[in-house]
Write a protein that holds these residues in place. Structure first.
Motif: not given
Length: 812
Positions: A365-377
Motif C-alpha cells: 500500500e505504501y509502495i503504491n502511494s509512493l509510486g502515485a506521488a512520484v508520478y504526480q510530481a
C-alpha cells in the motif's frame, strides 16, 4: 552497481511518446494502446524537419566514408510510416540512373536514425564492412568498393521494419565509467555509432549539475552547500542517484558550465538524427542544507552506501519524500529550468529514486502511494509524462515480489509506465511476472559491470531472447536495449544485440559469426573463423547465470589472510549474485572453498587453441587494427586465466609452508603481470595514459587538472574511501586491463603481498595482514595522487609479442 543492504532499483523516465505497435489484448483492454498512440503522434509532430534529418544523415555518411564521391553515391530520403507498413523502417534500393559518377543507392527511412541504420546494413551485408568503437579496433571499410562500383541490391530492394519501436541505450552509470572525459569530437563519434546501430532512445545526462545549481540556488542553497553535494567528475553518476555526496569534489564552475555547453551540442545532434533523448529529472536527492531551510519538509537521511566507516562527508545522503509538496516544486523547477537552458521540446526524463538504497518499507500500500506521488510530481513538470522503470529488483528475505511489483506498476494510469527488463539476457523477469502485469517493457542486455575488460557474453541468449519475448503469448514487449555499465569492449556482443532491433527471426549465431569475422577483418581467414567457432562455445557461452565481473586475480586481488580459513571477505563484486538472483557468488565455488576462485565458465584449454588459430592466421591480416585489438584481447584473456592458476598454486604453497614453491609461483604471477603489460602496450586501446590524459584535457586550470587526474586514477583503483588499514569496499570494482596500470599499480600490490607471505614463512611468523594492508593502502594513496605521465601511443608489434608469450607460457 549493487548495494550491500537490500535495495530497490527504482528508475523512472517520462516520455512524451512511446510506440506504434500492435498491442496485446490485455494491454489494449484498458485503453493503454490509445494513450500510447496519442503519445506517438505527439512525438512524430515534434521531430525536426525532414531536410534537417536528411542533412544530419549525410553528415554521418561523410564522417564514416570521408571520400567526397561517396556523398553523391547515396541518396537519403525521409518517408512516412505509411510507406513502411505503419512501422519504423529503412528501405534500400538501386538508383535508376546509376553511373560511375552519380547516385547508386537510395536509402529511405522514417527518421534519420533509420536511414543511417539502413546505410550500416548496406555496407555490412552488401559490402562486407564493419563498424565498432574506435577503442575496440574501429571500422573496417577497405572492403567497400569505390564510388561508381557499389554493389547493387536485389531488384525489388530491401525493406527492414523494426519489430519493436524502441532501441534503448546506456545505463545511468555509463556516463561516469565511459563518457566522463569526452569532448565534443568523441561525443559526435559516439552519436554516429548510436545512429548506425539504430539507437533511437539514448540517455543524455551530461551537464545537469549546472541546471541543478540554478534550481537549488533559487531555493536559497549556497554554492558552498553544493560543493559538498555534487560528486567529483568521475563519481557524478552516484551523486546524482543519492548514493554518495561530495566524493571526488568539489566541482569547479568551469566544469559545470562547459559540460552544459557540451550537453546542448549532444541534444541538438541527437534530435537532428531523429532520436528521442532521455533527460534527467528530480529523484528527491537534495543537499543537506535544504532540511535547515525547510525544517518542516519530509526529508530523511538514507543509510550508508559502501563507505568504510560511515564517514558523513560522503555517506548517508538526504531524500525528500515524494509526498511532500516541496518535491513537486523542485521537480517542476528543474524541468522548467532544463527547458529554458538546454531544451525546447518536452518528451523524455529519467528519475532514480531509491536506486541502490532501500525504500522505508516494503508494504504494497505504501509502495503504491509512493509510486502515485512520484508520478504526480513528474506530470506536474510534464503533463504528457510516462514512467520508465528499471526492473532489477533485489529483495530481502520474505519480501513478496508479486504484491510489490503489482503495487508499483499499477500506481500510475495505465499506458503511462514502461519497464526495463534490465538483465534479460541472463535473468529475464518478463517470464515470471505475467509480462510485468500487462505493463509495456524493453528487453535489455546488461552484460558489463564497471567497464571491466573481459571477453564474455551469452550470444545464444542475445540471438533468441528478444524474439522469444516478442512472440510470446500476450507479449507487452516494446523495445530492446543496451544497458551496460561500461562500453568499448566485446564488440561482437554489441553488434549482435544492436541487430536485434531489426531482427524478426532468431539469428543463427555460427553462420552470423562467420560473416562477422570476414567483415571485421576485411577478408576470409579459415584459421580465424575456426577460432571464432571455439570462442562461441567458450567465452561467449556463459550459461551459469552468474553476472560476470572480472575477478581475475591480477585486477581483482583478494583482500584476505590465506593463513587461516575464515570465509573470504565479501566485497562489492561478490554481491552481484544477490542483485541478480540465484544465491550464487561470482566466485562460483566460494561456498565450498576457503579461498576465492575467479569466475571461469569454460575450459581455458579450448581458448588456448583459439589463440593458436588466431596466431596462425595473423600474417594474413596483421595490418588490421580490428585483428590487432582482438589478438591482444584474446591473448590477455588466456594469460589472465593462467595467472589465476599461479596465484592459487602460490597460496597452496604458502599453506604447505613450502617457501621454494611459494617463491616460484609468485614469481610466475608477477612475471605474467609484467608480460601482459607489455602485450597491452602494443595496442592503443589498452593504455592507461589515454584515460588520464583525456581527464586532464577537460580541465581549464592546473587545480582542475589535478582534481580530474585524481578522479580518473581513483575510479579505476580504490574507487571509494579507505582508512589506514582498510581498503575501500569498492576497490577494483572498475578494474581495467590497461598497460601502465598493471606495471605501476597491480604489480606492486601483488609484490608486497607475496613479499609479506614469504617473510612470514622465513621468520616462522603469522602473516601480518594489517601490516600488508597499511603498506599497500599507503602506496595506493600515493599512486592515486600521482602525476606520472603514461604513453598514449602503442609501442611494439602485437603479433610478435603475442607469439612470444604463447611460446613462453602455452607451448606444450
Amino acid at each position: 552497481m549493487s548495494n550491500r543492504s537490500p535495495l530497490l532499483f527504482f528508475t523512472t523516465l517520462s516520455v512524451i511518446s512511446i510506440l506504434l505497435l500492435q498491442s496485446p489484448a490485455s494491454f489494449a483492454s484498458y485503453g493503454g494502446r490509445d494513450a500510447i498512440q496519442a503519445l506517438v503522434t505527439r512525438l512524430d509532430s515534434q521531430r525536426f524537419s525532414s531536410s534537417v534529418q536528411e542533412t544530419a544523415a549525410y553528415g554521418v555518411l561523410r564522417r564514416l566514408l570521408p571520400l567526397p564521391a561517396y556523398q553523391s553515391s547515396f541518396v537519403f530520403k525521409i518517408v512516412s510510416k505509411d510507406s513502411c507498413g505503419g512501422k519504423s523502417c529503412f528501405m534500400i534500393s538501386n538508383h535508376l540512373k546509376s553511373s560511375r559518377s552519380g547516385a547508386e543507392i537510395i536509402i529511405k527511412g522514417t527518421t534519420a536514425v533509420d536511414i543511417v541504420s539502413g546505410l550500416h546494413w548496406y555496407i555490412k551485408y552488401s559490402c562486407g564492412a564493419h563498424v565498432s568503437w574506435d577503442k575496440t579496433g574501429g571500422i573496417q571499410i577497405a572492403s567497400i568498393p569505390k564510388p561508381g562500383s557499389l554493389p547493387r541490391v536485389k531488384d525489388d530492394g530491401v525493406m527492414i521494419q523494426r519489430p519493436v519501436p524502441w532501441n534503448y541505450y546506456q545505463n545511468v552509470v555509463t556516463s561516469s565509467y565511459s563518457y566522463v572525459w569526452w569532448n565534443w569530437e568523441r561525443w559526435e563519434n559516439e552519436i554516429d555509432w548510436m545512429a548506425l546501430q539504430g539507437v533511437n532512445l539514448p540517455l543524455a545526462f551530461t551537464g545537469q549539475e549546472a541546471i541543478w545549481q540554478k534550481v537549488f540556488m533559487n531555493f536559497n542553497i549556497t554554492a558552498h552547500d553544493l560543493d559538498g553535494f555534487f560528486g567529483g567528475p568521475a563519481f557524478l553518476a552516484w551523486a546524482r542517484m543519492g548514493n554518495l555526496h561530495g566524493w571526488g569534489g568539489p566541482l569547479s564552475q568551469s566544469w559545470m558550465d562547459e559540460q552544459l555547453v557540451l550537453q546542448k551540442q549532444i541534444l541538438t545532434r541527437m534530435q537532428e538524427l531523429g532520436m528521442t533523448p532521455v533527460l534527467p529529472s528530480f529523484s528527491g536527492n537534495v543537499p543537506a542544507a535544504l532540511s535547515k531551510i525547510f525544517p518542516s519538509a519530509k526529508i530523511t537521511r538514507l543509510g550508508d552506501w559502501n563507505t568504510v566507516n560511515k564517514n558523513p562527508r560522503w555517506c548517508c545522503t538526504y531524500l525528500l519524500d515524494p509526498s511532500d509538496p516541496l518535491f513537486i516544486e523542485i521537480g517542476r523547477a528543474f524541468i522548467h529550468q532544463q527547458f529554458k537552458g538546454i531544451f525546447t521540446c518536452k518528451f523524455v526524463f529519467l528519475i532514480d529514486t531509491f536506486n541502490e538504497n532501500s525504500p522505508p518499507t516494503d508494504d504494497p500500500e505504501y509502495i503504491n502511494s509512493l509510486g502515485a506521488a512520484v508520478y504526480q510530481a513528474m506530470s506536474a513538470g510534464d503533463k504528457f509524462a510516462v514512467w520508465l522503470m528499471q526492473s532489477a529488483v533485489r529483495m530481502k528475505p520474505g519480501f513478496l515480489l508479486t504484491p510489490f511489483m503489482q503495487a508499483l506498476l499499477h500506481s500510475v494510469p495505465f499506458g503511462k509506465m514502461i519497464v526495463l527488463d534490465l538483465f534479460a539476457e541472463a535473468k529475464p523477469i518478463w517470464e515470471s511476472s505475467s509480462q510485468f502485469y500487462d505493463t509495456p517493457y524493453v528487453w535489455c542486455m546488461l552484460h558489463n559491470f564497471g567497464g571491466n575488460i573481459e571477453m564474455y557474453g551469452i550470444l545464444d541468449s542475445i540471438a533468441s531472447g528478444p524474439v522469444d519475448a516478442r512472440v510470446s503469448k500476450n507479449s507487452t514487449m516494446v523495445g530492446v536495449g543496451l544497458c551496460m555499465e561500461g562500453i568499448e569492449q566485446n564488440p561482437v556482443v554489441y553488434e549482435l544485440m544492436s541487430e536485434m532491433a531489426f531482427r524478426k527471426e532468431k539469428v543463427k549465431v555460427l553462420e552470423w559469426l562467420k560473416t562477422y569475422a570476414r567483415r571485421r577483418y576485411g577478408k576470409a581467414v579459415p584459421e580465424i573463423e575456426a577460432a571464432w567457432k571455439i570462442l562461441y562455445h567458450t567465452v561467449y557461452n556463459c550459461t551459469d547465470g552468474i553476472a560476470d565481473h572480472n575477478t581475475d586475480f591480477i585486477v581483482k586481488f583478494p583482500d584476505w589472510d590465506p593463513s587461516v580459513n575464515p570465509r573470504h571477505i565479501i566485497s562489492k563484486q561478490d554481491e552481484l549474485h544477490t542483485l541478480f538472483g540465484g544465491g550464487r557468488y561470482l566466485f562460483q565455488q566460494q561456498r565450498s572453498s576457503d579461498f576465492p576462485e575467479a569466475h571461469l565458465w569454460y575450459s581455458n584449454h579450448d581458448t588456448v587453441k583459439a589463440l593458436q588459430l588466431f596466431l596462425e592466421g595473423g600474417d594474413i591480416v596483421n595490418g588490421s587494427l580490428t585483428y590487432r585489438y582482438d589478438l591482444v584481447d584474446l591473448t590477455r584473456q588466456v594469460l589472465s586465466k593462467i595467472s589465476n592458476e599461479e596465484y592459487t598454486n602460490a597460496i597452496l604453497a604458502f599453506r604447505k609452508k613450502d617457501i621454494s614453491a611459494l617463491k616460484h609461483h609468485s614469481r610466475r604471477f608477477l612475471g605474467l603481470i609484467k608480460d601482459i603489460d607489455v602485450l597491452l602496450a602494443s595496442d592503443d586501446n589498452f593504455l592507461l595514459g589515454t584515460w588520464l590524459e583525456t581527464s586532464k584535457a577537460l580541465a581549464s586550470n592546473p587545480i582542475d587538472s589535478k582534481l580530474n587526474e585524481w578522479n580518473a586514477r581513483t575510479q579505476v583503483t580504490m574507487w571509494y574511501d579507505t582508512t589506514a588499514a582498510l581498503q575501500s569496499k569498492l576497490h577494483d570494482y572498475a578494474n581495467k586491463f590497461w598497460s601502465g596500470l598493471l606495471e605501476d599499480y597491480y604489480l606492486p600490490r601483488a609484490s608486497t603481498f607475496f613479499g609479506h607471505l614469504i617473510n612470514s614463512l622465513e621468520k616462522n611468523e603469522q602473516f601480518k595482514m594489517v601490516d600488508w594492508r597499511v603498506e599497500w593502502i599507503a602506496l595506493s594513496n600515493k599512486w592515486q595522487a600521482g602525476s606520472k605521465l603514461y604513453p598514449v601511443k602503442a609501442r611494439g608489434d602485437a603479433l610478435s609479442i603475442a607469439r612470444g608469450l604463447y611460446e613462453k607460457y602455452l607451448r606444450n
